[in-house]
Design a protein around this motif. Structure first.
Motif, PDB file in Angstrom:
ATOM      1  N   ALA A  13       0.832  -1.193   0.000  1.00 43.25           N
ATOM      2  CA  ALA A  13       0.000   0.000   0.000  1.00 43.25           C
ATOM      3  C   ALA A  13       0.863   1.237   0.000  1.00 43.25           C
ATOM      4  O   ALA A  13       2.050   1.167   0.266  1.00 43.25           O
ATOM      5  N   GLY A  14       0.236   2.348  -0.300  1.00 43.03           N
ATOM      6  CA  GLY A  14       0.967   3.601  -0.409  1.00 43.03           C
ATOM      7  C   GLY A  14       0.982   4.382   0.871  1.00 43.03           C
ATOM      8  O   GLY A  14       0.212   4.103   1.784  1.00 43.03           O
ATOM      9  N   PRO A  15       1.856   5.396   0.934  1.00 49.27           N
ATOM     10  CA  PRO A  15       1.929   6.258   2.107  1.00 49.27           C
ATOM     11  C   PRO A  15       0.628   7.017   2.293  1.00 49.27           C
ATOM     12  O   PRO A  15      -0.033   7.368   1.317  1.00 49.27           O
ATOM     13  N   PHE A  16       0.299   7.280   3.522  1.00 51.79           N
ATOM     14  CA  PHE A  16      -0.988   7.897   3.839  1.00 51.79           C
ATOM     15  C   PHE A  16      -0.805   8.951   4.897  1.00 51.79           C
ATOM     16  O   PHE A  16      -0.190   8.722   5.921  1.00 51.79           O
ATOM     17  N   TRP A  17      -1.314  10.143   4.609  1.00 47.54           N
ATOM     18  CA  TRP A  17      -1.298  11.225   5.602  1.00 47.54           C
ATOM     19  C   TRP A  17      -2.679  11.356   6.171  1.00 47.54           C
ATOM     20  O   TRP A  17      -3.651  11.477   5.445  1.00 47.54           O
ATOM     21  N   ASP A  18      -2.794  11.367   7.490  1.00 44.95           N
ATOM     22  CA  ASP A  18      -4.094  11.442   8.134  1.00 44.95           C
ATOM     23  C   ASP A  18      -4.676  12.838   7.969  1.00 44.95           C
ATOM     24  O   ASP A  18      -4.183  13.801   8.533  1.00 44.95           O
ATOM     25  N   GLN A  19      -5.743  12.929   7.169  1.00 42.47           N
ATOM     26  CA  GLN A  19      -6.390  14.218   6.957  1.00 42.47           C
ATOM     27  C   GLN A  19      -7.779  14.257   7.562  1.00 42.47           C
ATOM     28  O   GLN A  19      -8.538  15.189   7.324  1.00 42.47           O
ATOM     29  N   ASN A  20      -8.156  13.215   8.291  1.00 41.41           N
ATOM     30  CA  ASN A  20      -9.466  13.225   8.929  1.00 41.41           C
ATOM     31  C   ASN A  20      -9.459  14.161  10.115  1.00 41.41           C
ATOM     32  O   ASN A  20      -8.582  14.106  10.954  1.00 41.41           O
ATOM     33  N   ARG A  21     -10.492  15.010  10.210  1.00 41.18           N
ATOM     34  CA  ARG A  21     -10.573  15.966  11.314  1.00 41.18           C
ATOM     35  C   ARG A  21     -11.649  15.537  12.277  1.00 41.18           C
ATOM     36  O   ARG A  21     -12.696  15.036  11.887  1.00 41.18           O
ATOM     37  N   LEU A 244       7.939  -0.916   4.216  1.00 40.83           N
ATOM     38  CA  LEU A 244       7.994  -0.878   2.768  1.00 40.83           C
ATOM     39  C   LEU A 244       6.595  -0.559   2.253  1.00 40.83           C
ATOM     40  O   LEU A 244       5.653  -1.332   2.470  1.00 40.83           O
ATOM     41  N   VAL A 245       6.449   0.582   1.622  1.00 43.49           N
ATOM     42  CA  VAL A 245       5.132   1.013   1.159  1.00 43.49           C
ATOM     43  C   VAL A 245       5.215   1.465  -0.285  1.00 43.49           C
ATOM     44  O   VAL A 245       6.276   1.864  -0.779  1.00 43.49           O
ATOM     45  N   ARG A 246       4.080   1.404  -0.962  1.00 35.73           N
ATOM     46  CA  ARG A 246       4.057   1.800  -2.371  1.00 35.73           C
ATOM     47  C   ARG A 246       4.138   3.321  -2.474  1.00 35.73           C
ATOM     48  O   ARG A 246       3.450   4.043  -1.757  1.00 35.73           O
ATOM     49  N   GLY A 247       4.984   3.805  -3.384  1.00 34.50           N
ATOM     50  CA  GLY A 247       5.124   5.230  -3.569  1.00 34.50           C
ATOM     51  C   GLY A 247       6.405   5.559  -4.304  1.00 34.50           C
ATOM     52  O   GLY A 247       7.158   4.669  -4.710  1.00 34.50           O
TER      53      GLY A 247
END
Length: 327
Positions: A13-21, A244-247
């Motif tokens: 899976a790819g990198p993920f930035w938490d944007q949930n507020r 190891l992540v997709r990106g």
């Protein structure tokens, strides 16, 4: 560097930035409730001020009435007009919670037709209770004193009292509305604006990686290096763990630069906060020593990325001044 062929086994899976507020509750009014519960806290101060002003106005009106009677040639009589005024004022103070309740209910609704309807209903209820209470109090006191009281009940008398009650309602209700508005303004800012700003600030300092259906949060300061591995990037952490992540390395560089994680080679990013040494080569290439004991090679193409380290290393003044201070 991990082998790309094992990427599917470790993570896909790819990198993920938490944007949930975090959702915020609506700003609630300062006080809600029915009956006397509409008065609480600092409202009692306002209620006391209204009572004091009303009593003061009643005394002034009684003095004026007695003086006017004396100027007309009648006997100066302060007690009778004072009784009429005080019976009205005491009743107003007793039924004032109706206005508190009405104002709070009006603030609970957003549609102006409903607010107007509540205001009209409150004025009618207040005036009815005021007239009934005032007449009842006067009749009771006069009966105990051996006399009688005639209100002269008629439409003209009701209109005479009602128009005065309308002004009383507008003064008390309007003042309470303004006070509640001033009290709600900073509360709204603290409940809505500040948490959103804090949430954005906290989110900006977080790094989340998506590992399949799982989310992994890492601290930027714990990142040592990030290397490319085909369609994946490998995070090497200070505790020897790897993710190891997709990106792409370019995407990671763009969002991690603010954490002092920079590109030093075509295939590698390094956390400059973990650099303990720098060795420059004759051809412009360089080598970085990390606090984990690793030595990372850097390309002269990215020499500018470590310019801040070279500038600090070239100026021994801060170290000398620090040593002098210790002596």
């Amino acid at each position: 560097m991990s082998d790309v062929k094992h990427a599917r086994e470790r993570s896909s899976a790819g990198p993920f930035w938490d944007q949930n507020r975090t959702s915020q509750d609506e700003v609630s009014p300062a006080v809600t409730g029915g009956g006397l519960r509409a008065i609480s806290g600092v409202d009692w101060l306002f209620y006391g001020v209204v009572a004091a002003i009303s009593l003061g106005i009643g005394v002034v009106n009684a003095l004026s009435a007695a003086q006017d009677a004396a100027w007309r040639g009648a006997v100066y009589n302060f007690r009778t007009p004072l009784f009429w005024e005080m019976s009205s004022i005491v009743t107003i103070i007793a039924v004032a919670p109706v206005l508190f309740f009405a104002v709070r209910r009006m603030r609970d609704v957003s549609r102006w037709p409903l607010r107007l309807g509540l205001a009209v209903a409150a004025i009618i209820a207040f005036s009815s209770l005021h007239i009934a209470g005032m007449v009842g109090l006067r009749k009771a006191v006069m009966f105990l004193a051996g006399g009688t009281y005639d209100f002269h009940f008629s439409l003209a008398t009701l209109i005479y009292e009602f128009r005065k009650d309308v002004m009383t309602c507008l003064l008390i209700g309007g003042a309470l509305w303004l006070i509640d508005s001033r009290r709600a303004a900073p509360q709204a800012r603290s409940v809505v604006t500040t948490p959103q700003a804090d949430s954005a600030s906290v989110a900006a300092d977080m790094v989340w990686l998506r590992d399949g259906s799982s989310r992994i949060r890492i601290e930027p300061r714990d990142v040592v290096t990030i290397g490319s591995a085909g369609n994946y990037v490998e995070y090497c952490m200070a505790d020897s763990r790897t993710h190891l992540v997709r990106g792409t390395l370019a995407a990671e560089e763009a969002r991690l630069t603010k954490f002092n994680i920079v590109r030093v080679h075509r295939t590698r990013l390094v956390n400059l906060s973990r650099v303990t040494g720098l060795k420059a080569g004759p051809n412009g290439d360089f080598e970085l020593m990390l606090d984990t004991g690793e030595a990372i090679s850097g390309s002269r193409r990215y020499r500018h990325a470590v310019a801040s380290i070279e500038a600090l290393a070239a100026d021994p003044a801060p170290v000398a001044s620090t040593n002098a201070a210790r002596r």
